[in-house]
Enzyme design. Structure first.
Site, mmCIF file in Angstrom:
data_model
loop_
_atom_site.group_PDB
_atom_site.id
_atom_site.type_symbol
_atom_site.label_atom_id
_atom_site.label_comp_id
_atom_site.label_asym_id
_atom_site.label_seq_id
_atom_site.Cartn_x
_atom_site.Cartn_y
_atom_site.Cartn_z
ATOM 1 N N ASP A 107 9.556 -7.211 -4.685
ATOM 2 C CA ASP A 107 8.536 -7.704 -3.768
ATOM 3 C C ASP A 107 8.099 -9.069 -4.264
ATOM 4 O O ASP A 107 7.341 -9.177 -5.235
ATOM 5 C CB ASP A 107 7.338 -6.757 -3.691
ATOM 6 C CG ASP A 107 6.414 -7.089 -2.524
ATOM 7 O OD1 ASP A 107 6.262 -8.296 -2.227
ATOM 8 O OD2 ASP A 107 5.861 -6.170 -1.905
ATOM 9 N N ARG B 105 0.820 -1.211 0.000
ATOM 10 C CA ARG B 105 0.000 0.000 0.000
ATOM 11 C C ARG B 105 0.855 1.263 0.000
ATOM 12 O O ARG B 105 0.628 2.179 -0.800
ATOM 13 C CB ARG B 105 -0.919 -0.005 1.226
ATOM 14 C CG ARG B 105 -1.953 -1.128 1.211
ATOM 15 C CD ARG B 105 -2.643 -1.247 2.552
ATOM 16 N NE ARG B 105 -1.680 -1.513 3.613
ATOM 17 C CZ ARG B 105 -2.002 -1.670 4.896
ATOM 18 N NH1 ARG B 105 -3.250 -1.549 5.259
ATOM 19 N NH2 ARG B 105 -1.085 -1.924 5.798
ATOM 20 N N HIS C 284 10.027 9.242 13.892
ATOM 21 C CA HIS C 284 8.908 8.377 13.508
ATOM 22 C C HIS C 284 7.661 9.215 13.192
ATOM 23 O O HIS C 284 6.600 9.065 13.791
ATOM 24 C CB HIS C 284 8.605 7.373 14.617
ATOM 25 C CG HIS C 284 7.986 6.108 14.091
ATOM 26 N ND1 HIS C 284 8.148 4.890 14.685
ATOM 27 C CD2 HIS C 284 7.190 5.875 13.007
ATOM 28 C CE1 HIS C 284 7.491 3.961 14.016
ATOM 29 N NE2 HIS C 284 6.902 4.545 12.988
ATOM 30 N N GLU D 169 14.207 2.086 19.009
ATOM 31 C CA GLU D 169 13.724 3.454 18.903
ATOM 32 C C GLU D 169 13.810 4.164 20.259
ATOM 33 O O GLU D 169 13.730 3.534 21.308
ATOM 34 C CB GLU D 169 12.278 3.475 18.401
ATOM 35 C CG GLU D 169 12.143 2.854 17.020
ATOM 36 C CD GLU D 169 11.042 3.472 16.192
ATOM 37 O OE1 GLU D 169 10.692 4.634 16.431
ATOM 38 O OE2 GLU D 169 10.535 2.788 15.296
ATOM 39 N N ALA E 296 11.650 4.703 6.019
ATOM 40 C CA ALA E 296 10.515 5.235 6.775
ATOM 41 C C ALA E 296 9.522 4.116 7.055
ATOM 42 O O ALA E 296 8.335 4.353 7.216
ATOM 43 C CB ALA E 296 9.841 6.366 5.990
ATOM 44 N N ALA E 297 10.033 2.887 7.119
ATOM 45 C CA ALA E 297 9.166 1.725 7.320
ATOM 46 C C ALA E 297 9.298 1.179 8.734
ATOM 47 O O ALA E 297 8.470 1.447 9.601
ATOM 48 C CB ALA E 297 9.496 0.651 6.282
ATOM 49 N N ARG E 298 10.368 0.408 8.988
ATOM 50 C CA ARG E 298 10.584 -0.192 10.295
ATOM 51 C C ARG E 298 12.071 -0.162 10.620
ATOM 52 O O ARG E 298 12.914 -0.414 9.760
ATOM 53 C CB ARG E 298 10.092 -1.654 10.322
ATOM 54 C CG ARG E 298 8.575 -1.809 10.219
ATOM 55 C CD ARG E 298 7.885 -1.311 11.480
ATOM 56 N NE ARG E 298 6.445 -1.571 11.455
ATOM 57 C CZ ARG E 298 5.547 -0.713 11.013
ATOM 58 N NH1 ARG E 298 5.936 0.462 10.522
ATOM 59 N NH2 ARG E 298 4.266 -1.012 11.046
ATOM 60 N N ALA F 297 3.112 8.948 10.386
ATOM 61 C CA ALA F 297 1.671 9.171 10.466
ATOM 62 C C ALA F 297 1.315 10.528 11.064
ATOM 63 O O ALA F 297 0.149 10.790 11.349
ATOM 64 C CB ALA F 297 1.028 8.071 11.312
ATOM 65 N N ASP G 136 13.540 7.546 9.413
ATOM 66 C CA ASP G 136 12.418 7.909 10.284
ATOM 67 C C ASP G 136 12.232 6.899 11.408
ATOM 68 O O ASP G 136 11.491 7.155 12.349
ATOM 69 C CB ASP G 136 11.123 8.014 9.468
ATOM 70 C CG ASP G 136 9.957 8.577 10.268
ATOM 71 O OD1 ASP G 136 10.163 9.611 10.936
ATOM 72 O OD2 ASP G 136 8.862 7.983 10.240
#
Length: 534
Positions: free
Chosen positions: A169, A149, A287, A260, A229-231, A290, A255
């Site tokens: 992917d 997504r 992070h 963390e 910017a994922a994990r 969002a 990010d």
């Protein structure tokens, strides 16, 4: 009915609940003790990332029917405890994907043009622009790892910057690649060697954690730029630090870190350290994926819609509730279990991307409502590869988003069994099918495995082996498992023609390590060995 909201969400969401007739209490900043005291009054709770809906709280929430997480993850909600108490868990996984995608693109632009360093220099009255010459994204190659997504959003935006976009992917179909105009890389190495920009949009799993380390970075172009910017942990941070210091990686936009820091502590109370923070060619953001007004609005309004629907008894996209209305679920449960097992097998035994899933119901099942069984197959298929919580509501949508065609058919004609579920997995090169049945309404059997006839009862841990049909292999497999102190509970071999290939299912008491699987593969005549977990 009463709803408590313990963390700030959009005012429009609160208004929606009030308009629907619910009594809403916004109690931001409640202490843990205060929340435990008042929770028995409420039918629903809405949280974000701080409030813990754990066993302690659930045990006191005598009236709680719904727990809603305004956001993607559900780490702070004990889903199993909620399920055990019949509490519906809902979240909003789609509501902040645009914010996350846009941040990744923003980081890409920033590291190509050195924007943070330039900004700090200008604030200090250093306007020597010749010191900060950057590069253009135009006509460069962007490598997107994970075309789900968020990855597909990033790919689309980077194509709008006139970049050539390639992606890796293994779980996304060719049609999905074509839809977004993205070139498919068959291997990660193929992507690494071509990319001027590498951006991550994949979940953190055992397979993806540390997927980019020292050796992988050496494969990259000199001057490559990296965005994560994922994990945290997808890129080995020490290897990245060394490559940035040496100059092989020109810059990075990060990010997410591994581990963390606390995002709530003031600087004077923050004890977090990370060598990446010391480098001028690294941008670190806390992070923020969002953290936009729009994402906050989306998660706040979407979660209240879901909570309201669940409280009113409507079928909603719940994390832990299948969409069915069956008077006696116990009659259907063995078939649900069988269907999920059949779905789970494919990606534990095979790697080739699935283009279509075909589910065929035969015998007595042809007369039943089978939608929930099909969803159970899809749920099982997705669980070994998905970062998101898969449930009976979202499984079909997730399959659709992956570009996989799903079809269902029925046949009342059946000779050997009274019921049969057959799942056919179609890839670009071949078709693989698995079949199972239920005896006496509770005994589950796998009766066909990729064309080999069996009569096997699945157990929690099964080793699937393909070998050349010749004497001595069974004994060597048994000996090797015994030497590894692995107890065999049951086994069954099957072949189609003497002297060709055979398959076996070996039930064992514990999960077998990769080292043991590799040893089994090393036996002369063994072609494949896979660990299946049911």
């Amino acid at each position: 009915m009463k709803v408590i909201v313990t963390e700030r969400i959009a005012d429009e969401g609160i208004e929606y609940l009030v308009q629907k007739g619910f009594e809403v209490d916004t109690k931001y900043g409640l202490s843990r003790e205060e929340l435990l005291d008042v929770i028995p009054e409420y039918d629903a709770i809405i949280v974000r990332s701080v409030t813990k809906v754990d066993e302690e709280l659930i045990s006191k929430a005598s009236n709680l029917k719904v727990a809603g997480r305004a956001g993607n993850g559900i780490d702070n909600i004990d889903v199993n405890a909620c399920t055990g108490r019949g509490i519906i868990v809902v979240n909003t996984p789609e509501s902040n994907i645009m914010a996350a995608g846009e941040l990744a693109v923003a980081l890409a632009y920033a590291i190509f043009r050195n924007l943070p360093r330039v900004h700090i220099a200008a604030k200090n009255r250093d306007f020597r622009r010749n010191l900060f010459i950057g590069n253009e994204l135009d006509r460069k190659t962007a490598g997107v790892i994970g075309l789900g997504r968020i990855g597909s959003i990033v790919a689309t935006k980077l194509k709008g910057s006139n970049m050539r976009v390639i992606a890796y992917d293994p779980y996304i179909t060719d049609d999905k690649f074509k839809k977004f105009g993205v070139e498919k890389c068959e291997t990660l190495e193929e992507l690494l060697t071509q990319s001027d920009l590498i951006t991550f949009h994949t979940p953190k799993t055992k397979e993806t954690y540390g997927m980019i380390g020292e050796e992988q970075l050496k494969l990259c172009k000199r001057g490559v730029r990296i965005v994560n910017a994922a994990r945290g942990g997808l890129v080995n941070e020490k290897a990245l630090y060394d490559s940035l210091k040496e100059g092989h990686v020109a810059a990075a936009g990060i990010d997410v870190l591994d581990p963390e820091p606390s995002y709530d502590k003031a600087p004077e109370n923050q004890s977090y350290t990370n060598p990446l923070l010391e480098l001028e060619n690294v941008i670190v953001t806390p992070h923020l994926g969002a953290s936009t007004e729009e994402a906050n609005y989306n998660v706040g309004t979407e979660i209240t819609r879901l909570v309201a629907g669940a409280l009113k008894g409507e079928m909603v996209a719940a994390v832990n509730m299948p969409p069915m209305n069956v008077k006696d679920l116990s009659d259907l449960k063995p078939y649900l279990d069988l269907a999920e097992m059949l779905g789970k097998i494919y990606y534990q035994a095979e790697k080739e991307t699935v283009q279509k899933i075909e589910i065929i119901y035969s015998g007595d099942l042809a007369e039943m409502e089978t939608r929930v069984l099909s969803l159970s197959v899809l749920k099982g298929f997705l669980e070994p590869i998905s970062k998101d919580k898969v449930n009976y509501v979202n499984a079909e949508l997730m399959i659709k988003n992956m570009g996989i065609l799903f079809v269902e058919s029925k046949s009342s004609e059946l000779d050997k069994y009274t019921n049969l579920i057959t799942v056919k997995f179609h890839t670009k090169k071949k078709q693989q099918s698995i079949s199972g049945t239920v005896f006496a309404r509770e005994e589950i059997r796998i009766v066909d495995f990729f064309g080999y006839k069996l009569d096997f009862e699945p157990t929690p841990y099964v080793i699937a082996i393909q070998n050349i049909d010749k004497p001595g292999i069974i004994g060597r497999i048994g000996t090797m498992l015994g030497e590894a102190d692995i107890n065999i509970a049951a086994m069954q071999w099957s072949r189609n023609r003497k002297g060709e290939k055979a398959v076996s299912f070996v039930s064992v008491d514990v999960e077998v390590s990769n080292e043991v699987l590799e040893s089994l593969k090393g036996i002369d005549g063994v072609l494949k060995a896979s660990m299946l977990k049911f």
